[in-house]
Design a protein around this motif. Sequence first.
Motif, mmCIF file in Angstrom:
data_model
loop_
_atom_site.group_PDB
_atom_site.id
_atom_site.type_symbol
_atom_site.label_atom_id
_atom_site.label_comp_id
_atom_site.label_asym_id
_atom_site.label_seq_id
_atom_site.Cartn_x
_atom_site.Cartn_y
_atom_site.Cartn_z
ATOM 1 N N ALA A 189 -1.586 9.786 -26.163
ATOM 2 C CA ALA A 189 -1.078 8.415 -26.218
ATOM 3 C C ALA A 189 -0.240 8.081 -24.991
ATOM 4 N N THR A 190 -0.275 6.814 -24.600
ATOM 5 C CA THR A 190 0.528 6.362 -23.460
ATOM 6 C C THR A 190 1.080 4.969 -23.740
ATOM 7 N N SER A 191 2.314 4.748 -23.305
ATOM 8 C CA SER A 191 2.950 3.440 -23.437
ATOM 9 C C SER A 191 4.056 3.346 -22.399
ATOM 10 N N GLU A 192 4.164 2.185 -21.757
ATOM 11 C CA GLU A 192 5.252 1.997 -20.808
ATOM 12 C C GLU A 192 6.445 1.277 -21.425
ATOM 13 N N THR A 193 6.326 0.905 -22.698
ATOM 14 C CA THR A 193 7.424 0.155 -23.337
ATOM 15 C C THR A 193 8.019 0.849 -24.554
ATOM 16 N N PHE A 194 7.317 1.836 -25.135
ATOM 17 C CA PHE A 194 7.830 2.477 -26.341
ATOM 18 C C PHE A 194 9.053 3.319 -26.002
ATOM 19 N N LEU A 195 10.123 3.141 -26.778
ATOM 20 C CA LEU A 195 11.359 3.889 -26.581
ATOM 21 C C LEU A 195 11.766 4.562 -27.879
ATOM 22 N N GLY A 196 12.209 5.816 -27.796
ATOM 23 C CA GLY A 196 12.764 6.479 -28.965
ATOM 24 C C GLY A 196 12.010 7.720 -29.384
ATOM 25 N N PHE A 197 12.573 8.383 -30.375
ATOM 26 C CA PHE A 197 11.977 9.563 -30.984
ATOM 27 C C PHE A 197 11.980 9.356 -32.498
ATOM 28 N N PRO A 198 10.976 9.823 -33.238
ATOM 29 C CA PRO A 198 9.813 10.560 -32.759
ATOM 30 C C PRO A 198 9.064 9.807 -31.657
ATOM 31 N N SER A 199 8.322 10.556 -30.858
ATOM 32 C CA SER A 199 7.613 9.982 -29.721
ATOM 33 C C SER A 199 6.509 9.040 -30.183
ATOM 34 N N CYS A 244 1.065 1.746 -15.720
ATOM 35 C CA CYS A 244 -0.231 1.062 -15.621
ATOM 36 C C CYS A 244 -1.389 2.030 -15.384
ATOM 37 N N VAL A 245 -1.091 3.236 -14.890
ATOM 38 C CA VAL A 245 -2.115 4.261 -14.661
ATOM 39 C C VAL A 245 -2.214 5.190 -15.870
ATOM 40 N N GLY A 246 -1.381 4.956 -16.887
ATOM 41 C CA GLY A 246 -1.287 5.879 -18.009
ATOM 42 C C GLY A 246 -2.604 6.160 -18.700
ATOM 43 N N LEU A 247 -3.422 5.133 -18.940
ATOM 44 C CA LEU A 247 -4.687 5.350 -19.646
ATOM 45 C C LEU A 247 -5.618 6.236 -18.833
ATOM 46 N N VAL A 249 -13.448 -1.889 -13.962
ATOM 47 C CA VAL A 249 -12.314 -2.054 -14.878
ATOM 48 C C VAL A 249 -11.046 -1.815 -14.065
ATOM 49 N N LEU A 250 -10.356 -2.900 -13.746
ATOM 50 C CA LEU A 250 -9.229 -2.838 -12.822
ATOM 51 C C LEU A 250 -7.933 -3.212 -13.516
ATOM 52 N N HIS A 251 -6.845 -2.567 -13.085
ATOM 53 C CA HIS A 251 -5.547 -3.063 -13.512
ATOM 54 C C HIS A 251 -5.363 -4.453 -12.909
ATOM 55 N N GLN A 252 -4.737 -5.354 -13.677
ATOM 56 C CA GLN A 252 -4.668 -6.760 -13.274
ATOM 57 C C GLN A 252 -3.230 -7.264 -13.337
ATOM 58 N N PRO A 253 -2.448 -7.068 -12.258
ATOM 59 C CA PRO A 253 -1.076 -7.593 -12.252
ATOM 60 C C PRO A 253 -1.033 -9.094 -12.499
ATOM 61 N N ASN A 254 -1.992 -9.809 -11.911
ATOM 62 C CA ASN A 254 -2.173 -11.232 -12.195
ATOM 63 C C ASN A 254 -3.551 -11.646 -11.708
ATOM 64 N N PRO A 255 -4.126 -12.727 -12.246
ATOM 65 C CA PRO A 255 -5.494 -13.114 -11.887
ATOM 66 C C PRO A 255 -5.675 -13.429 -10.406
ATOM 67 N N GLY A 266 -2.201 -12.031 -19.970
ATOM 68 C CA GLY A 266 -1.111 -11.522 -19.162
ATOM 69 C C GLY A 266 -1.347 -10.073 -18.783
ATOM 70 N N ASN A 267 -0.442 -9.522 -17.995
ATOM 71 C CA ASN A 267 -0.488 -8.110 -17.605
ATOM 72 C C ASN A 267 -0.087 -7.276 -18.817
ATOM 73 N N LEU A 268 -1.003 -6.450 -19.318
ATOM 74 C CA LEU A 268 -0.744 -5.651 -20.515
ATOM 75 C C LEU A 268 -0.276 -4.244 -20.186
ATOM 76 N N GLY A 269 0.114 -4.001 -18.936
ATOM 77 C CA GLY A 269 0.610 -2.682 -18.562
ATOM 78 C C GLY A 269 -0.469 -1.626 -18.681
#
Length: 431
Positions: free
Chosen positions: A186-196, A220-223, A354-360, A385-388
């Motif tokens: 799993a990867t997330s750039e916004t999840f904070l806390g434990f359990p992970s 953004c490269v997490g996936l 399939v590209l990361h898209q900071p903005n269109p 929007g940018n979904l990270g």
Amino acid sequence: MNSSDQEHVRIRRIVEQCVQTALPSGEMLPDEDRDWIEGGALDSMAHVEVLLGIESAFGLPGLFGRCGDAPPVTIRAAVDIVLQALAAGAKGDAERGTSVELNNHVSLGAGGFSGWGAALGSECVPIAGVEEEFHLPEGTLAKRAGIDSVRRASREENEILLAKMAAERALQMASVSAERPDWIIATSETFLGFPSFSASLHTALLASGSCRLLDVGGACVGLLNCFAVAKALFSDPGVECILVVSADVHSHRLTGEGVPGEFAGLFGDGASAFILQRSTPSASFDAYSIGASIGSCCGTFSSALRISAGANASVVVDFDGAALARAAADRMEGTICDLERICGLTRDSVSAFVLHQPNPRLVETMRRRANIPIEKIPLVSKTCGNLGSSTCGVALCMAMDAHALKPRSARGPILLAAVSPGILWGGTVLN
């Protein structure tokens, strides 16, 4: 006119053409010493387009990131920098990754994609409403970034809920129960806390007690990092099924005085999930599998985006959008070139990018620069929007949906490329 004067005229003509291309229709070319941003001729994204266009025209990728001073904002300054670079015999940016080679030429038996699913925040917010919320002038995000709307999670929705929804869709498509995966990555750039994040998702899915868990970073490269790990894990003959999940809820994080509205307003909320199996069902869909996977970090633009924790659980953002946009476009094109060379691909043979898209708008700049047909890029950021870390995931789900309807003979490889703060970058080819 001597040869030196002729060279100056040639360079100036090309620079002027690059500026003219980015100007609004009917706008006159600014005087050679007029600041094209302060004078109102170009906005920040058009400025990036001009700089990238000049670098491409002279075969000097990354030139304005290496010049030592602030990037040029006048025709004269741009001409002078190009003249100096050519006179010094500049060859381009060593950090474009042209020396990247694969270390694992032997297939690791990566599993095939048998199921996938995406989930978006339930609220669709028009971009005009986002601009009003952040007290931005009308058109700041709509025109400069090209976003029509963003998807946001409700108060009741979070990373775990969106990830669970996406994972259940992927499991259902693959006809796999939640107790089947040997690993959840799993990867997330916004999840904070434990359990992970992975542990919380494991509980939400009621996954097997023997399922192993791994949280992977990379923003953004997490996936793409998750896919690289999954491919490696399939070298263990005991691994039969892996669930890869991403989820990001920016709207709950990017708030407060320390976060510029021009930055926070670009982001949306979403999740993606993928089931990879060693032995995929012999259905009509011939499953894609993970081929080449590359990535690294180039630190030239590492200061373009810094996010840190502030007082009272606040978020502090230091953001240079123009520098980050230049780095992102340059590095993603470099990643595409690397993957073509390593895998023996041509851009024409790739079915989807399939590209990361900071903005269109940045996607459009990069697309034109890399000569990629727009129909080959699943567009996410224009309406979501940018979904990270989930931008590539949602886009890949869109590509997979379209390709599942085609016979294998009509489907080429899928190429993924992404960049994130650092500058971290990654690329993956699905065959």
